[in-house]
Design a protein around this motif. Structure first.
Motif, mmCIF file in Angstrom:
data_model
loop_
_atom_site.group_PDB
_atom_site.id
_atom_site.type_symbol
_atom_site.label_atom_id
_atom_site.label_comp_id
_atom_site.label_asym_id
_atom_site.label_seq_id
_atom_site.Cartn_x
_atom_site.Cartn_y
_atom_site.Cartn_z
ATOM 1 N N GLN A 199 46.126 50.905 33.573
ATOM 2 C CA GLN A 199 45.841 49.707 34.363
ATOM 3 C C GLN A 199 45.960 50.054 35.846
ATOM 4 O OE1 GLN A 199 49.112 47.851 32.315
ATOM 5 N NE2 GLN A 199 47.875 46.047 31.828
ATOM 6 N N LEU A 200 45.025 49.557 36.639
ATOM 7 C CA LEU A 200 45.048 49.710 38.089
ATOM 8 C C LEU A 200 44.765 48.343 38.698
ATOM 9 C CD1 LEU A 200 42.910 52.971 38.284
ATOM 10 C CD2 LEU A 200 45.386 52.834 38.556
ATOM 11 N N ASP B 176 38.519 42.456 38.243
ATOM 12 C CA ASP B 176 38.576 43.325 37.074
ATOM 13 C C ASP B 176 38.536 44.780 37.547
ATOM 14 O OD1 ASP B 176 35.639 44.531 36.542
ATOM 15 O OD2 ASP B 176 35.467 42.509 37.378
ATOM 16 N N MET B 177 39.088 45.673 36.733
ATOM 17 C CA MET B 177 39.235 47.067 37.144
ATOM 18 C C MET B 177 37.902 47.723 37.474
ATOM 19 S SD MET B 177 42.222 48.714 34.752
ATOM 20 C CE MET B 177 41.678 50.364 35.187
ATOM 21 N N HIS C 35 42.749 43.656 31.354
ATOM 22 C CA HIS C 35 42.181 44.616 30.409
ATOM 23 C C HIS C 35 42.364 46.049 30.914
ATOM 24 C CE1 HIS C 35 40.478 41.285 28.219
ATOM 25 N NE2 HIS C 35 39.828 40.866 29.293
ATOM 26 N N PRO C 36 43.117 46.892 30.179
ATOM 27 C CA PRO C 36 43.228 48.307 30.545
ATOM 28 C C PRO C 36 41.929 49.055 30.253
ATOM 29 C CG PRO C 36 44.915 47.643 28.921
ATOM 30 C CD PRO C 36 43.915 46.555 28.997
ATOM 31 N N ASP D 252 45.003 41.513 44.894
ATOM 32 C CA ASP D 252 45.731 40.830 43.817
ATOM 33 C C ASP D 252 47.230 41.036 43.961
ATOM 34 O OD1 ASP D 252 43.600 39.615 42.442
ATOM 35 O OD2 ASP D 252 43.106 41.483 41.421
ATOM 36 N N ALA D 253 47.648 42.253 44.327
ATOM 37 C CA ALA D 253 49.069 42.502 44.548
ATOM 38 C C ALA D 253 49.589 41.690 45.729
ATOM 39 C CB ALA D 253 49.302 43.995 44.789
ATOM 40 N N ALA D 254 48.794 41.587 46.795
ATOM 41 C CA ALA D 254 49.216 40.812 47.969
ATOM 42 C C ALA D 254 49.345 39.328 47.636
ATOM 43 C CB ALA D 254 48.225 41.017 49.110
#
Length: 321
Positions: free
Chosen positions: A198-199, A287-288, A227-228, A204-206
């Protein structure tokens, strides 16, 4: 409006969090160098404060929430282990002591979604109830186990202070150690292994930091996309061709440039973000696959098309203004 101190000015996550938080809160960014990008309406202080000076700052500015980003290893190469321990572990202890003495009500600490360890017996998605792995052999995770234990002990001794631990998976950001490895010309993957990974997009982190400030809830929170993807698929999505590495299977040494234990190239360490969704109202919006595409080199034709879109959007904004 909350008075917020972001401790740690380096890295894109710190910058984005300052930009977003300063829209609704009074924010100060403290670091040993000036922020590497615009931080919105936040103010900043470039200094290396000792515990007494930090306490003076917290009291003078009546800081209510401290966001602790000042940890080596997230946005650059780690120094020697002794320096890392002094900065990450001892530095966190001093910060928590100053927060308690200054009457800070909420402390948010950045950790890592891989703190649980990679293992063949890991479930598909691990919740925060799973114990963290305390004996990582190398990299940032080697000291984060100690940091998390210090933070947990502090939270237990001082229930009057809300202590939040954020555990994002590696960020889709060229400064992230994992992404630097994956963006190398031919990332080496272990022959016979292709773990799910997962990345997380930096934005999104902020937004998770903003959610944590706005909803002061104690405890740990996993931060990850829903979703990985297989590691080999991630590498190819970045426009790279993975190379098979055989030697590390036998000597337990990771390929050159890989920042963590070799087991993360063998086994999955995928986490469940539902607690953050439920209690913080947060979820990953990117999404990734789409986020990874932003780092993939563009062809000349794609560059021209992107430039045309950007120019059109810019001119339309200017006309409306």
């Amino acid at each position: 409006m909350t008075r917020v101190l972001i401790n740690g000015a380096t890295g894109l996550l710190s910058i984005r969090a300052a930009q977003l938080l300063s829209r609704q809160h009074e924010v100060i960014v403290l670091g040993r160098q000036a922020p590497a990008g615009p931080i919105g309406q936040a103010d900043w202080l470039v200094a290396r404060l000792n515990r007494k000076q930090l306490l003076e700052l917290l009291r003078a500015e009546q800081i209510e929430t401290v966001v602790h980003f000042d940890l080596l290893g997230f946005d650059g190469t780690l120094p020697d282990h002794e320096t890392t321990v002094q900065h990450n572990v001892i530095g966190t202890m001093e910060l928590l002591g100053a927060c308690r003495a200054a009457g800070v009500r909420h402390v948010i600490v950045r950790s890592h979604g891989w703190i649980y360890g990679a293992d063949p017996l890991n479930p598909l998605l691990m919740t925060e109830e799973r114990p963290i792995k305390a004996n990582h052999s190398r990299g940032l995770l080697r000291t984060l186990g100690e940091v998390e234990q210090i933070v947990a002990d502090f939270a237990a001794r001082h229930p009057e202070i809300t202590v939040t631990v954020l555990r994002p998976v590696p960020l889709i950001n060229q400064d992230d150690p994992v992404m630097k490895y994956l963006l190398s010309p031919s990332p080496q993957l272990l022959f016979g292994f292709d773990p799910m990974i997962q990345l997380l997009h930096v934005d999104d982190a902020a937004y998770a930091v903003v959610a944590a400030v706005n909803q002061p809830v104690g405890g740990a929170f996993n931060l990850a996309p829903e979703h990985p993807m297989p590691l080999s698929q991630v590498v190819r999505r970045l426009g790279k061709q993975p190379a098979a590495a055989v030697g590390p299977l036998f000597d337990n040494q990771p390929p050159l440039g890989w920042p963590f234990d070799v087991d993360y190239l063998r086994y999955r360490c995928t986490i469940d973000p539902q607690r953050a969704c439920r209690l913080l109202g947060w979820s990953a919006k990117h999404d990734m696959a789409t986020a990874l595409d932003t780092l993939k080199p563009l062809s000349p034709e794609e560059e021209q098309a992107a430039a045309a879109r950007a120019l059109s959007e810019f001119l339309n904004r200017r006309r409306r203004a």
